[in-house]
Scaffold this active site. Structure first.
Site, PDB file in Angstrom:
ATOM      1  N   HIS A 309       0.722  -0.902  -0.153  1.00 35.78           N
ATOM      2  CA  HIS A 309      -0.662   0.261   0.250  1.00 35.78           C
ATOM      3  C   HIS A 309       0.649   1.333   0.293  1.00 35.78           C
ATOM      4  O   HIS A 309       1.963   1.504   1.478  1.00 35.78           O
ATOM      5  CB  HIS A 309      -1.098  -0.242   1.268  1.00 35.78           C
ATOM      6  CG  HIS A 309      -2.295   0.811   1.341  1.00 35.78           C
ATOM      7  ND1 HIS A 309      -2.124   2.399   1.261  1.00 35.78           N
ATOM      8  CD2 HIS A 309      -3.147   0.279   0.095  1.00 35.78           C
ATOM      9  CE1 HIS A 309      -3.528   2.700   0.902  1.00 35.78           C
ATOM     10  NE2 HIS A 309      -4.203   1.565   0.779  1.00 35.78           N
ATOM     11  N   ASP A 366      -7.922  -5.527  -0.115  1.00 34.94           N
ATOM     12  CA  ASP A 366      -8.366  -6.672  -0.660  1.00 34.94           C
ATOM     13  C   ASP A 366      -7.833  -7.864  -0.943  1.00 34.94           C
ATOM     14  O   ASP A 366      -9.134  -8.157  -1.223  1.00 34.94           O
ATOM     15  CB  ASP A 366      -7.808  -5.752  -2.760  1.00 34.94           C
ATOM     16  CG  ASP A 366      -8.618  -4.690  -2.734  1.00 34.94           C
ATOM     17  OD1 ASP A 366     -10.000  -4.512  -2.508  1.00 34.94           O
ATOM     18  OD2 ASP A 366      -7.745  -3.699  -2.941  1.00 34.94           O
TER      19      ASP A 366
HETATM   20  N1  CMC Z   1       3.391  -7.323  -4.752  1.00 37.63           N
HETATM   21  C1  CMC Z   1       5.046  -7.391  -4.411  1.00 37.63           C
HETATM   22  N2  CMC Z   1       6.022  -6.347  -4.930  1.00 37.63           N
HETATM   23  C2  CMC Z   1       5.674  -5.414  -4.538  1.00 37.63           C
HETATM   24  C3  CMC Z   1       4.014  -5.171  -4.157  1.00 37.63           C
HETATM   25  C4  CMC Z   1       3.276  -6.485  -4.669  1.00 37.63           C
HETATM   26  N3  CMC Z   1       2.487  -5.790  -4.047  1.00 37.63           N
HETATM   27  N4  CMC Z   1       3.893  -4.076  -4.149  1.00 37.63           N
HETATM   28  C5  CMC Z   1       5.100  -2.852  -3.844  1.00 37.63           C
HETATM   29  N5  CMC Z   1       6.380  -4.243  -4.399  1.00 37.63           N
HETATM   30  C6  CMC Z   1       7.335  -3.438  -4.424  1.00 37.63           C
HETATM   31  C7  CMC Z   1       7.431  -2.465  -5.401  1.00 37.63           C
HETATM   32  O1  CMC Z   1       8.206  -4.203  -6.561  1.00 37.63           O
HETATM   33  C8  CMC Z   1       8.548  -1.691  -5.015  1.00 37.63           C
HETATM   34  O2  CMC Z   1      10.303  -2.800  -4.906  1.00 37.63           O
HETATM   35  P1  CMC Z   1      11.515  -2.363  -5.369  1.00 37.63           P
HETATM   36  O3  CMC Z   1      11.923  -1.063  -4.283  1.00 37.63           O
HETATM   37  O4  CMC Z   1      12.592  -3.262  -5.070  1.00 37.63           O
HETATM   38  O5  CMC Z   1      11.248  -1.110  -6.446  1.00 37.63           O
HETATM   39  C9  CMC Z   1       8.313  -1.832  -3.881  1.00 37.63           C
HETATM   40  O6  CMC Z   1       7.898  -2.702  -3.159  1.00 37.63           O
HETATM   41  C10 CMC Z   1       7.529  -0.530  -3.596  1.00 37.63           C
HETATM   42  O7  CMC Z   1       6.825  -0.693  -4.807  1.00 37.63           O
HETATM   43  P2  CMC Z   1       5.637   0.502  -5.326  1.00 37.63           P
HETATM   44  O8  CMC Z   1       5.041   0.117  -6.898  1.00 37.63           O
HETATM   45  O9  CMC Z   1       6.644   2.123  -5.061  1.00 37.63           O
HETATM   46  O10 CMC Z   1       4.304   1.387  -4.511  1.00 37.63           O
HETATM   47  P3  CMC Z   1       3.547   2.196  -4.542  1.00 37.63           P
HETATM   48  O11 CMC Z   1       3.775   2.317  -3.140  1.00 37.63           O
HETATM   49  O12 CMC Z   1       4.200   3.049  -5.063  1.00 37.63           O
HETATM   50  O13 CMC Z   1       2.533   1.099  -5.057  1.00 37.63           O
HETATM   51  C11 CMC Z   1       0.341  -0.491  -4.757  1.00 37.63           C
HETATM   52  C12 CMC Z   1       1.933   0.269  -3.739  1.00 37.63           C
HETATM   53  C13 CMC Z   1      -0.796  -0.388  -3.723  1.00 37.63           C
HETATM   54  C14 CMC Z   1       0.338   0.263  -6.227  1.00 37.63           C
HETATM   55  C15 CMC Z   1       1.530  -1.994  -5.291  1.00 37.63           C
HETATM   56  O14 CMC Z   1       1.741  -1.952  -3.111  1.00 37.63           O
HETATM   57  C16 CMC Z   1       0.928  -2.491  -5.411  1.00 37.63           C
HETATM   58  O15 CMC Z   1       0.557  -2.575  -6.939  1.00 37.63           O
HETATM   59  N6  CMC Z   1       0.496  -3.909  -5.130  1.00 37.63           N
HETATM   60  C17 CMC Z   1      -0.693  -4.313  -5.741  1.00 37.63           C
HETATM   61  C18 CMC Z   1      -2.164  -3.838  -6.376  1.00 37.63           C
HETATM   62  C19 CMC Z   1      -2.836  -4.386  -4.525  1.00 37.63           C
HETATM   63  O16 CMC Z   1      -3.427  -4.842  -3.705  1.00 37.63           O
HETATM   64  N7  CMC Z   1      -3.550  -2.932  -5.293  1.00 37.63           N
HETATM   65  C20 CMC Z   1      -4.901  -2.326  -4.111  1.00 37.63           C
HETATM   66  C21 CMC Z   1      -4.476  -1.400  -2.946  1.00 37.63           C
HETATM   67  S1  CMC Z   1      -5.237  -1.159  -1.467  1.00 37.63           S
HETATM   68  C22 CMC Z   1      -7.099  -0.310  -2.223  1.00 37.63           C
HETATM   69  C23 CMC Z   1      -6.514   1.011  -2.502  1.00 37.63           C
HETATM   70  O17 CMC Z   1      -6.133   1.815  -1.357  1.00 37.63           O
HETATM   71  O18 CMC Z   1      -7.152   1.337  -3.870  1.00 37.63           O
END
Ligand code: CMC
Length: 432
Positions: A309, A366
């Protein structure tokens, strides 16, 4: 250099003194509103992870501690003691309703359930294979056309009619969601019944057969109610910021929430609950115990959906509540789901794995919501629609807060241009 009320930024012999804004929970923000005018600089913050776009009194999140509060009330307390409609009122109007206010709010929602015949034709005109989120967004925008006095794009008038628009939207999003389902399944449209709660009526409108008064299992209605309550608001997430952005240009509430539905649809946001079930089904079909999938997630090939998240760097408090609700519903229905076992195994593997631990990746709302919705018989492609029903009061509250702010500005971020420098047109014949 930091003191209690300002930060000084220096570059070469120039300096900029930025005031510091402190929120009621002690959050500090550097106010850079005059930065460009005084220095020519802008800030760069792709994804807005460090950018506050507004002051808001609706929702407080402390992602490090796993805290979520609506209007100051902890989410755990509301999930335990309130319900979706009462909490919706709280989020929109700022205070818990009196018995009379709640009764009026409920009645108004009930009385607004009807859908204009012409709009029903539009719902029926969508291809059977269309994603329900495409239909929902289009229908919510079209709905405004049937209420020209509520969707005038005249801010003063739209605010004067705000209470009515609110109950129209909370009622109609449920009716449109259920109606889309009934059309896709060749069933006649069903209307809500007096005496049923919001969620009992949704289940009735979705699943009852003509002439049959199918009883609603109280645990099923309660599970859905809790799920919607947990989704009401989540500060400036992608869809809520979209609602505010569209509204900031002066657009009415119908148009703004219609855009919110589109923003919510993506798999990284509200579409994640659908993506979680697809992921768990894929793992189940491939005979994996979850460990192979976790390896693929660690290599960056896939994402572990329902994990991670932007704000929570701890267990999402909503996921904790939903996990409990999930176990309850399986007990109550006396059913089993192989996907629940896989979800538990995945959670176990991930929470003990250095990759996930070091990145603070925990289950989010989720992760278990999809499993609950599946147990309730909601089709997978409607999961984001249920999220939208839950988020509707939050979008409404955020639009109101934005619209009522004196001197509120249109949302218009800047950019750092990285394209070509000025060049001149070459006639077609001279191009190679
Ligand atoms: N699985 C594997 N690796 C992950 C995941 C995941 N679900 N989420 C983040 N990472 C890794 C990412 O690859 C990165 O690694 P590195 O530092 O080595 O590059 C690190 O963690 C940080 O990730 P980020 O993409 O910079 O984090 P963010 O804050 O931009 O993304 C997120 C947040 C929710 C989009 C992401 O965690 C994600 O895609 N999760 C899966 C989708 C999901 O479950 N979404 C629902 C969110 S809750 C409902 C809502 O409020 O919308």
């Amino acid at each position: 250099m930091v003191n209690k009320s300002e930060i000084k930024v220096t570059f070469g012999n120039r300096g900029y003194i930025a005031p510091v804004i402190v929120g009621t929970e002690g959050e500090h923000a550097v106010d850079i509103r005059k930065l460009r005018a005084e220095t020519g600089f802008i800030t760069y913050d792709e994804g807005y992870g460090n950018t506050g776009s507004c002051e808001s009194a609706i929702t407080f999140i402390d992602g490090e501690k796993g805290i979520l509060r609506y209007r100051g009330y902890p989410i755990e307390e509301l999930a335990e003691r309130s319900n979706f409609i009462e909490s919706a009122y709280l989020v929109i109007y700022g205070e818990l309703p009196t018995a009379r206010q709640l009764e009026d709010f409920r009645n108004s929602i009930l009385m607004n359930a009807g859908i204009h015949e012409a709009l029903r034709t539009m719902v029926a005109g969508f291809p059977m294979t269309a994603h329900p989120m495409a239909g929902l967004s289009a229908m919510l925008n079209a709905l405004g056309c049937y209420y020209p006095e509520l969707s005038s794009n005249n801010r003063k008038q739209d605010l004067e009619n705000f209470d009515r628009t609110t109950t129209v939207l909370i009622s109609k999003v449920r009716a449109l969601a259920a109606m889309g389902y009934r059309y896709r399944n060749g069933l006649p449209v069903t209307y809500p019944k007096r005496g049923y709660s919001y969620c009992e009526n949704f289940l009735h409108m979705m699943f009852s057969y003509p002439g049959e008064d199918s009883p609603i299992h109280p645990d099923v209605a309660k599970a859905l109610d809790t799920l919607l309550l947990l989704h009401i608001d989540h500060e400036q997430n992608c869809s809520t910021s979209t609602v505010r952005m569209v509204g900031s240009g002066g657009a009415n509430l119908f148009a703004s929430v219609s855009a919110g539905v589109c923003a919510l649809w993506g798999p990284m946001h509200g579409g994640a609950n659908q993506a979680v079930i697809e992921m768990l089904s894929e793992i189940n079909a491939g005979g994996d115990d979850g460990s192979k999938f976790v390896q693929r997630a660690k290599s960056g090939e896939v994402r572990l959906m329902g994990f991670g998240h932007r704000v929570y760097k701890n267990y999402d408090p909503r996921a904790k509540i939903l996990h409990k609700q999930c176990m309850k519903i399986f007990d109550a229905l006396g059913t089993d789901d192989p996907l629940l076992k896989i979800a538990h195994r995945l959670e176990d593997i991930a929470l003990n794995d250095e990759y996930f631990k070091s990145r603070n990746l925990y289950p989010n709302v989720d992760f278990y919501s999809g499993i609950i919705l599946r147990a309730l018989g909601i089709p997978v492609n409607m999961f984001p629609v249920i999220f939208a029903m839950g988020r509707m009061p939050g979008w409404i509250a955020q639009w109101k807060e934005m619209a009522e702010r004196p001197g509120g500005k249109i949302y218009r971020p800047r950019q750092v241009y990285i394209g070509e420098n000025e060049r001149h047109f070459i006639p077609l014949m001279e191009r190679v």
